[in-house]
Design a protein around this motif. Structure first.
Motif, short mmCIF file in Angstrom:
data_model
loop_
_atom_site.label_atom_id
_atom_site.label_comp_id
_atom_site.label_asym_id
_atom_site.label_seq_id
_atom_site.Cartn_x
_atom_site.Cartn_y
_atom_site.Cartn_z
N SER A 40 0.85 -1.19 0.00
CA SER A 40 0.00 0.00 0.00
C SER A 40 0.88 1.24 0.00
O SER A 40 1.88 1.30 0.72
CB SER A 40 -0.90 0.01 1.24
OG SER A 40 -1.80 -1.08 1.21
N PRO A 41 0.54 2.25 -0.80
CA PRO A 41 1.35 3.47 -0.82
C PRO A 41 1.39 4.14 0.55
O PRO A 41 0.36 4.28 1.22
CB PRO A 41 0.63 4.36 -1.83
CG PRO A 41 -0.12 3.40 -2.70
CD PRO A 41 -0.55 2.29 -1.79
N VAL A 42 2.58 4.53 0.97
CA VAL A 42 2.79 5.29 2.19
C VAL A 42 3.64 6.51 1.83
O VAL A 42 4.67 6.37 1.17
CB VAL A 42 3.49 4.46 3.28
CG1 VAL A 42 3.79 5.31 4.51
CG2 VAL A 42 2.64 3.26 3.67
N GLU A 43 3.21 7.66 2.25
CA GLU A 43 3.90 8.90 1.90
C GLU A 43 5.38 8.84 2.24
O GLU A 43 5.76 8.54 3.38
CB GLU A 43 3.24 10.06 2.65
CG GLU A 43 3.80 11.43 2.32
CD GLU A 43 3.08 12.50 3.11
OE1 GLU A 43 2.44 13.37 2.49
OE2 GLU A 43 3.14 12.45 4.36
N GLY A 44 6.24 9.08 1.24
CA GLY A 44 7.68 9.13 1.46
C GLY A 44 8.39 7.80 1.46
O GLY A 44 9.61 7.75 1.63
N MET A 45 7.66 6.70 1.25
CA MET A 45 8.27 5.36 1.28
C MET A 45 8.78 4.97 -0.10
O MET A 45 8.11 5.18 -1.11
CB MET A 45 7.25 4.33 1.75
CG MET A 45 7.81 2.91 1.85
SD MET A 45 6.59 1.71 2.46
CE MET A 45 5.54 1.52 1.00
N ALA A 46 9.97 4.36 -0.15
CA ALA A 46 10.53 3.84 -1.39
C ALA A 46 10.23 2.35 -1.49
O ALA A 46 10.29 1.62 -0.50
CB ALA A 46 12.03 4.07 -1.44
N LEU A 47 9.92 1.91 -2.70
CA LEU A 47 9.74 0.49 -3.02
C LEU A 47 10.75 0.15 -4.11
O LEU A 47 10.83 0.84 -5.13
CB LEU A 47 8.32 0.24 -3.52
CG LEU A 47 8.03 -1.13 -4.15
CD1 LEU A 47 8.16 -2.24 -3.12
CD2 LEU A 47 6.65 -1.16 -4.79
N LEU A 48 11.54 -0.90 -3.88
CA LEU A 48 12.54 -1.32 -4.86
C LEU A 48 12.37 -2.79 -5.17
O LEU A 48 12.16 -3.61 -4.27
CB LEU A 48 13.95 -1.05 -4.33
CG LEU A 48 14.28 0.44 -4.20
CD1 LEU A 48 14.49 0.79 -2.74
CD2 LEU A 48 15.49 0.81 -5.04
N HIS A 49 12.48 -3.13 -6.47
CA HIS A 49 12.39 -4.53 -6.87
C HIS A 49 13.26 -4.78 -8.09
O HIS A 49 13.48 -3.88 -8.92
CB HIS A 49 10.94 -4.94 -7.14
CG HIS A 49 10.30 -4.27 -8.31
ND1 HIS A 49 10.40 -4.75 -9.60
CD2 HIS A 49 9.54 -3.14 -8.40
CE1 HIS A 49 9.72 -3.97 -10.43
NE2 HIS A 49 9.19 -2.98 -9.72
N LEU A 50 13.78 -5.99 -8.17
CA LEU A 50 14.58 -6.38 -9.32
C LEU A 50 13.74 -6.30 -10.59
O LEU A 50 12.54 -6.60 -10.58
CB LEU A 50 15.09 -7.81 -9.15
CG LEU A 50 16.29 -8.02 -8.23
CD1 LEU A 50 16.51 -9.51 -8.02
CD2 LEU A 50 17.55 -7.38 -8.81
N HIS A 51 14.39 -5.88 -11.68
CA HIS A 51 13.67 -5.92 -12.95
C HIS A 51 14.53 -6.60 -14.01
O HIS A 51 15.52 -7.24 -13.70
CB HIS A 51 13.17 -4.53 -13.36
CG HIS A 51 14.20 -3.48 -13.61
ND1 HIS A 51 13.97 -2.15 -13.36
CD2 HIS A 51 15.46 -3.54 -14.12
CE1 HIS A 51 15.03 -1.44 -13.72
NE2 HIS A 51 15.94 -2.26 -14.18
N GLY A 52 14.10 -6.53 -15.26
CA GLY A 52 14.79 -7.29 -16.30
C GLY A 52 14.39 -8.75 -16.23
O GLY A 52 13.23 -9.09 -15.98
N ASP A 53 15.36 -9.66 -16.41
CA ASP A 53 15.04 -11.09 -16.43
C ASP A 53 14.65 -11.64 -15.07
O ASP A 53 14.17 -12.77 -14.96
CB ASP A 53 16.20 -11.90 -17.02
CG ASP A 53 17.50 -11.73 -16.25
OD1 ASP A 53 17.52 -10.99 -15.24
OD2 ASP A 53 18.51 -12.33 -16.67
N LYS A 54 14.81 -10.85 -14.01
CA LYS A 54 14.42 -11.27 -12.66
C LYS A 54 13.14 -10.58 -12.18
O LYS A 54 12.73 -10.74 -11.03
CB LYS A 54 15.54 -10.97 -11.67
CG LYS A 54 16.85 -11.70 -11.95
CD LYS A 54 16.73 -13.19 -11.72
CE LYS A 54 18.07 -13.89 -11.87
NZ LYS A 54 17.96 -15.36 -11.67
N CYS A 55 12.51 -9.82 -13.06
CA CYS A 55 11.35 -9.02 -12.64
C CYS A 55 10.13 -9.90 -12.39
O CYS A 55 9.79 -10.78 -13.19
CB CYS A 55 11.02 -7.99 -13.72
SG CYS A 55 9.77 -6.78 -13.20
N MET A 56 9.47 -9.66 -11.28
CA MET A 56 8.20 -10.32 -10.99
C MET A 56 7.06 -9.58 -11.69
O MET A 56 7.08 -8.35 -11.82
CB MET A 56 7.93 -10.33 -9.48
CG MET A 56 8.77 -11.30 -8.70
SD MET A 56 8.40 -11.21 -6.92
CE MET A 56 9.28 -9.70 -6.49
#
Length: 232
Positions: free
Chosen positions: A194-210
């Motif tokens: 869920s979006p929270v003000e000021g929070m960063a979300l990071l995830h692998l992308h490319g061939d490892k992207c979900m």
């Protein structure tokens, strides 16, 4: 449809970005090891709201897609794209770089953010269907490996509630919907953020992207700052 890191029309308007303070003692909340994690409070409330103000002054353009029938994910949001190495460096050194000191991918280490910075706005009824994000080759051995999303609004930091008029007004302005949801290869939910003000979300992308999606917004508007973490 795959989200391309440097695609889309870029804004030519000059803007003064808000000052960003360096954050100390930031923490990682792992949702799937280091493949997917969040960092609370990478931007303060004032910084987040200042970015929204600047983005609105620049003007958003609608971003759509041909849809699943044409082999693209459903997409309906508004977007600004700027190429700003100074903003990318400022965001990287506000605390993000400390989270990547021990992360290596195929012998490469994180060196900064993609200078292609995007701002997304999702109004009521808008969403981004299930898709993956591509890696982007930036030249000189530099490749993006992680998607960075910073929620500029969403749930308030404080969960304490009261019956004051200010709390009721804040609740009326709060975002409902717009969760970022990640899926495994069988279609099961890995995480629902869920979006929270000021929070960063990071995830692998490319061939490892979900596979992931941005769910529909049902109240108010959702604002997101987007870039990519560059490795070399």
């Amino acid at each position: 449809m795959e989200e391309r890191g440097a695609g889309g029309k870029q804004s030519k308007k000059k803007s003064t970005w808000p000052a960003i303070k360096s954050k100390h003692n930031v923490q990682i909340n792992q949702l799937k090891n280091l493949d997917l994690f969040t960092i609370p409070d990478i931007l303060t409330a004032a910084e987040s709201r200042a970015f929204i103000t600047v983005a609105e002054s620049m003007g958003f353009s609608h971003q759509g897609s041909l849809g699943p029938a044409k082999g693209e994910a459903y997409r309906d949001n508004d977007r600004i794209s700027v190429n700003d190495p100074i903003l990318a460096e400022t965001l990287w050194h506000c605390g993000l770089q400390n989270m990547f000191t021990d992360i290596k991918i195929r012998g490469k280490v994180a060196v900064g953010l993609n200078p292609s910075i995007r701002f997304y706005r999702y109004n009521i009824g808008q969403r981004f269907g299930r898709h993956i994000d591509e890696s982007v080759e930036l030249g000189d051995g530099r490749t993006t490996k992680y998607t960075l999303l910073i929620y500029l609004n969403g749930s308030p930091r404080s969960k304490v509630s009261s019956n004051s008029s200010s709390d009721r007004n804040s609740s009326a302005r709060s975002l409902v919907g717009g969760e970022t949801v990640f899926y495994n290869n069988r279609g099961g939910i890995v995480a629902e953020v869920s979006p929270v003000e000021g929070m960063a979300l990071l995830h692998l992308h490319g061939d490892k992207c979900m596979l992931h999606e941005a769910r529909v917004v049902s109240r108010n508007a959702k604002y997101v700052l987007r870039s990519d973490v560059v490795f070399m």
